[in-house]
Design a protein around this motif. Structure first.
Motif, short mmCIF file in Angstrom:
data_model
loop_
_atom_site.label_atom_id
_atom_site.label_comp_id
_atom_site.label_asym_id
_atom_site.label_seq_id
_atom_site.Cartn_x
_atom_site.Cartn_y
_atom_site.Cartn_z
N UNK A 1 17.07 -71.35 -69.00
CA UNK A 1 15.84 -71.85 -69.65
C UNK A 1 16.05 -71.96 -71.15
N UNK A 2 15.49 -73.05 -71.71
CA UNK A 2 15.56 -73.24 -73.16
C UNK A 2 14.17 -73.54 -73.69
N UNK A 3 13.85 -72.97 -74.84
CA UNK A 3 12.58 -73.28 -75.50
C UNK A 3 12.86 -73.55 -76.96
N UNK A 4 11.94 -74.25 -77.59
CA UNK A 4 12.04 -74.47 -79.04
C UNK A 4 10.63 -74.58 -79.61
N UNK A 5 10.56 -74.51 -80.90
CA UNK A 5 9.28 -74.61 -81.62
C UNK A 5 8.28 -73.59 -81.07
N UNK A 6 8.72 -72.33 -81.06
CA UNK A 6 7.90 -71.21 -80.62
C UNK A 6 7.32 -71.44 -79.21
N UNK A 7 8.17 -71.97 -78.33
CA UNK A 7 7.79 -72.12 -76.93
C UNK A 7 7.06 -73.42 -76.60
N UNK B 1 8.21 -76.52 -76.83
CA UNK B 1 9.13 -77.39 -76.08
C UNK B 1 9.87 -76.53 -75.07
N UNK B 2 9.83 -76.95 -73.82
CA UNK B 2 10.48 -76.17 -72.75
C UNK B 2 11.44 -77.06 -71.99
N UNK B 3 12.53 -76.47 -71.53
CA UNK B 3 13.48 -77.24 -70.72
C UNK B 3 14.51 -76.31 -70.14
N UNK B 4 15.59 -76.91 -69.68
CA UNK B 4 16.66 -76.12 -69.08
C UNK B 4 17.97 -76.77 -69.48
N UNK C 1 25.30 -77.20 -80.84
CA UNK C 1 24.38 -76.06 -80.70
C UNK C 1 23.02 -76.55 -80.21
N UNK C 2 22.06 -75.64 -80.22
CA UNK C 2 20.73 -75.91 -79.65
C UNK C 2 19.95 -77.01 -80.36
N UNK C 3 20.36 -77.42 -81.55
CA UNK C 3 19.70 -78.55 -82.20
C UNK C 3 19.77 -79.81 -81.34
N UNK D 1 16.21 -81.46 -80.95
CA UNK D 1 16.02 -82.79 -81.55
C UNK D 1 16.26 -83.94 -80.57
N UNK D 2 16.38 -83.61 -79.28
CA UNK D 2 16.60 -84.64 -78.23
C UNK D 2 17.79 -85.54 -78.56
N UNK D 3 18.91 -84.92 -78.92
CA UNK D 3 20.08 -85.70 -79.32
C UNK D 3 20.95 -86.09 -78.11
#
Ligand code: ADP
Ligand code: UDP
Length: 239
Positions: A31-37, A39-42, A211-213, A217-219
């Protein structure tokens, strides 16, 4: 060592009790999250990479004189660690401008600093991990003055060591986040994880983000970036 009761499920890991009150098992998720939860994904395979990378790096740091929570890798996703009481500070060290630093101070990303910077955030999801300085940390009784000194010293030691290690892999260590904890005897050790989730790692030549960017950032190419950075470390260690 057996997993007993689950103590906690976080955004990236689960934490379990063991039959030894001083040891825990950490289980890394994809599981991956960003922007304090928000944005969620895997990210397929992330848990294995983060577990194995963090363990390799912590074992090296331990040898270099930085005490860590790492005890033993139990499986591709599971690691035995020393139980700590987490100091609720996110400790961020930066060598180049990026992310929230670039945004906050209105500068471009990629400016190389003459000397590394350090900053703290209050580890508190409800408040959105607000930035604070060591006086604030003392006022809030998050740590003692002596603990803050130790944490800063270890954080810069980690930076010196990892910056040199990643340079040998053709990678620039841009910035990273550390967490520290107290063992039962009160001593401070490095805890949590060191991985592409918690570091910014750029290819030395192209400045490609490994990395997680790529997720934030949907790269695209997220899984490939995690695999590539792990490969660089494995190839380095095999030499
Ligand atoms: P989050 O809590 O931010 O969602 P994780 O999913 O990574 O993060 O959850 C792991 C949790 O375990 C974090 O809260 C981290 O502070 C905590 N932790 C890491 N190492 C240890 C340790 N050695 N002892 C106790 N807690 C730890
Ligand atoms: N970081 C982290 N967890 C956080 C916040 C930041 O691991 O909750 C890491 C992040 O991956 C980066 C460094 O700390 O390597 C600095 O992050 P920054 O303050 O620039 O925040 P961001 O741009 O990620 O919001």
């Amino acid at each position: 060592m057996q997993k007993l009761e689950q103590l906690y499920e976080g955004k990236a890991k689960k934490v379990f009790k063991t039959d030894d009150p001083e040891l825990l098992i950490v289980d890394y998720k994809d599981d991956a999250t960003a922007f304090n939860g928000l944005k969620k994904g895997s990210i397929a395979g992330k848990g294995v990479i983060n577990n194995q990378m963090s363990n390799r790096l912590m074992a090296k740091l331990e040898k270099a004189g930085v005490p860590t929570h790492f005890v033993q890798e139990l499986s591709p996703r599971e690691t035995l660690v020393k139980k700590v009481s987490i100091v609720p500070l996110e400790v961020i060290v930066r060598n180049l401008s990026a992310g929230s630093f670039a945004k906050r101070y209105g500068v471009e990303e990629g400016i190389v600093f003459d000397a590394p910077t350090i900053e703290f955030s209050y580890k508190n999801d409800e408040l959105g991990d607000p930035l604070l300085n060591s006086y604030h940390a003392l006022a809030l009784k998050l740590a003692t003055a002596e603990e803050i000194d130790t944490i800063k010293r270890y954080a810069f030691q980690v930076n010196d060591f990892l910056k040199a290690l990643w340079a040998e892999c053709g990678v620039i260590l841009v910035d990273f986040k550390l967490e520290f904890g107290r063992l039962a005897d009160g001593s401070i050790v490095l805890a949590d994880e060191i991985s592409p989730d918690t570091c910014r790692l750029w290819d030395e030549k192209t400045h490609e983000k490994l990395d997680k960017d790529r997720f934030r950032r949907d790269l695209g190419g997220v899984e490939d970036a995690y695999a590539e950075i792990m490969k660089r470390l494995m190839d380095h260690d095999a030499d």
